[in-house]
Design an enzyme around this catalytic site. Structure first.
Site, short mmCIF file in Angstrom:
data_model
loop_
_atom_site.label_atom_id
_atom_site.label_comp_id
_atom_site.label_asym_id
_atom_site.label_seq_id
_atom_site.Cartn_x
_atom_site.Cartn_y
_atom_site.Cartn_z
N ALA A 65 40.38 38.23 39.36
CA ALA A 65 41.15 39.15 40.19
C ALA A 65 42.42 39.52 39.41
CB ALA A 65 41.51 38.48 41.51
N GLY A 108 37.56 35.44 39.86
CA GLY A 108 36.81 36.43 40.63
C GLY A 108 35.68 37.05 39.82
N GLU A 111 32.89 34.68 40.15
CA GLU A 111 32.44 34.78 41.55
C GLU A 111 31.62 36.05 41.78
OE1 GLU A 111 36.47 34.24 42.97
OE2 GLU A 111 35.90 32.35 43.91
N GLU A 131 41.53 29.40 38.47
CA GLU A 131 42.57 29.61 39.50
C GLU A 131 43.53 28.44 39.60
OE1 GLU A 131 39.32 30.20 39.92
OE2 GLU A 131 39.03 32.12 40.97
C1 HXC Z 1 45.44 40.87 35.20
C2 HXC Z 1 44.71 40.35 33.11
C3 HXC Z 1 43.86 39.36 33.63
C4 HXC Z 1 43.83 39.19 35.04
C5 HXC Z 1 43.64 39.39 31.50
N1 HXC Z 1 44.54 40.33 31.79
N2 HXC Z 1 43.21 38.79 32.60
N3 HXC Z 1 45.49 41.08 33.91
N4 HXC Z 1 44.64 39.95 35.77
N5 HXC Z 1 43.01 38.29 35.62
C6 HXC Z 1 45.27 41.20 30.87
C7 HXC Z 1 46.34 40.44 30.12
O1 HXC Z 1 47.49 40.32 30.90
C8 HXC Z 1 46.54 41.33 28.93
O2 HXC Z 1 47.33 42.45 29.33
C9 HXC Z 1 45.13 41.86 28.65
O3 HXC Z 1 44.41 41.67 29.88
C10 HXC Z 1 44.43 41.09 27.56
O4 HXC Z 1 44.46 39.71 27.88
P1 HXC Z 1 44.97 38.59 26.86
O5 HXC Z 1 45.37 37.43 27.67
O6 HXC Z 1 45.96 39.16 25.92
O7 HXC Z 1 43.61 38.31 26.08
P2 HXC Z 1 43.18 36.94 25.38
O8 HXC Z 1 44.33 36.32 24.65
O9 HXC Z 1 41.94 37.27 24.62
O10 HXC Z 1 42.80 35.94 26.57
C11 HXC Z 1 41.72 36.23 27.40
C12 HXC Z 1 41.77 35.33 28.68
C13 HXC Z 1 43.13 35.49 29.36
C14 HXC Z 1 41.53 33.87 28.30
C15 HXC Z 1 40.63 35.78 29.56
O11 HXC Z 1 43.40 36.88 29.52
C16 HXC Z 1 43.24 34.85 30.69
O12 HXC Z 1 43.37 33.65 30.81
N6 HXC Z 1 43.21 35.67 31.77
C17 HXC Z 1 43.40 35.20 33.12
C18 HXC Z 1 42.16 34.51 33.60
C19 HXC Z 1 42.37 34.00 35.01
O13 HXC Z 1 43.27 33.21 35.29
N7 HXC Z 1 41.53 34.47 35.94
C20 HXC Z 1 41.60 34.08 37.31
C21 HXC Z 1 42.45 35.06 38.07
S1 HXC Z 1 42.67 34.55 39.73
P3 HXC Z 1 48.56 42.94 28.44
O14 HXC Z 1 49.20 43.98 29.31
O15 HXC Z 1 49.40 41.78 28.14
O16 HXC Z 1 47.89 43.51 27.23
C22 HXC Z 1 41.26 35.00 40.50
C23 HXC Z 1 41.24 34.70 41.96
C24 HXC Z 1 39.92 35.09 42.55
O17 HXC Z 1 40.37 35.52 39.94
C25 HXC Z 1 40.09 35.35 43.99
C26 HXC Z 1 38.88 36.00 44.59
C27 HXC Z 1 38.40 37.25 43.91
#
Ligand code: HXC
Length: 259
Positions: A65, A108, A111, A131
């Site tokens: 998400a 998400g 999911e 998460e």
């Molecule tokens: C918003 C995101 C994002 C996310 C990545 N980006 N994931 N933006 N929401 N979930 C954005 C980053 O901010 C970044 O933007 C760009 O995408 C590239 O990501 P990087 O981190 O620079 O890439 P990398 O170093 O290759 O790392 C990849 C990654 C990392 C390991 C996947 O991005 C990451 O950990 N993302 C978050 C994963 C996460 O926590 N997901 C769960 C979310 S909570 P900029 O602007 O800096 O270029 C969730 C709740 C579910 O899903 C609820 C029900 C649906």
């Protein structure tokens, strides 16, 4: 319909939906999910579409998400607008949906893949529920569907540590049906191939199979077997049953009318 967060195309009875926010690794924003819901509903209604493939980019199916959208949300905002509650169109789509996962399927994103009927993964796909690292927990089935897919111990490990699982681990655990190795064909091509195979079957049978298999998660064995038996009986009311069995006996290929 013009979409801005997804791409859609059709190929041989298959509707292909590509999540398309590459700069955000296909983070699932509300506008993206609204478009995805609309595209799924359109394909579900479309008589020319028999199966659907959902995919992302090579780098990410979806990294979860949209954290930037969620960051400032309050409990009351989440509660009042039922945040996430409407993100479930995949689970009510009646035609089969195959997820073709490359790269990250996190939070998400994992999911969303698990809401699909079949998951194919590329050799470098990574699945996880990170998460816990954001001070929240999975909110779209991560603590429920993952348990049913890979068992309690692995699901608990993934949800509690936030660690990612490789495609091979996902295959061993039963989360994915196939891992596509690096080489000639991509995971998307393999998913489309399977979707086209399904698209050549009788749609009523396909939809009944999907409904019965999904009900197996909700019902007791006796209730599930009862439901299956009733659908089995109902299949004899279709023209496609007469055609399918007739074609077998007459040693020819069936020509489905999907009725
Ligand atoms: C918003 C995101 C994002 C996310 C990545 N980006 N994931 N933006 N929401 N979930 C954005 C980053 O901010 C970044 O933007 C760009 O995408 C590239 O990501 P990087 O981190 O620079 O890439 P990398 O170093 O290759 O790392 C990849 C990654 C990392 C390991 C996947 O991005 C990451 O950990 N993302 C978050 C994963 C996460 O926590 N997901 C769960 C979310 S909570 P900029 O602007 O800096 O270029 C969730 C709740 C579910 O899903 C609820 C029900 C649906």
């Amino acid at each position: 319909t013009a979409f801005t967060n997804i791409l859609t195309r059709e190929d041989g009875g298959v509707g292909i939906i590509t999540l398309n926010r590459p700069k955000a690794l296909n983070a699932l924003s509300t506008p993206l999910m609204t478009e995805l819901n609309d595209a799924l509903a359109q394909y579900d209604r479309d008589d020319g579409i028999m199966a659907i493939v959902l995919t992302g980019s090579e780098k990410a199916f979806a990294a979860g998400a949209d954290i930037k959208e969620m960051r400032e949300l309050t409990f009351m905002e989440c509660y009042k607008k039922e945040f996430i509650t409407s993100w479930t169109k995949v689970t009510t789509t009646r035609k089969p949906v195959i997820a073709a996962v490359s790269g990250f399927a996190l939070g998400g994103g994992c999911e969303l893949a698990m809401m699909c009927d079949i998951i194919y993964a590329s050799h470098d796909a990574k699945f996880g529920q990170p998460e816990i690292n954001l001070g929240i927990l999975p909110g779209a089935g991560g603590t429920q569907r993952l348990v049913r897919a890979v068992g309690k111990s692995k699901a608990m490990e993934l949800c509690l540590t936030g660690d990612m699982m490789t495609a091979q681990e996902a295959l061993a655990g039963g989360l994915v049906a196939k891992v596509v190795p690096a080489g000639e064909s991509t995971v998307l091509e393999e998913a489309i191939k399977t979707a086209k195979k399904i698209a050549k079957k009788s749609l009523p049978s396909v939809m009944m199979v999907k409904e019965c298999v999904n009900k197996s998660f909700e019902l007791s064995l006796a209730e599930g077997l009862h439901l299956e038996r009733r659908f089995f009986h109902a299949a004899f009311a279709t023209q496609d049953q007469k055609e399918g069995m007739g074609a077998f006996v007459e040693k020819r290929k069936p020509s489905w009318t999907h009725e």
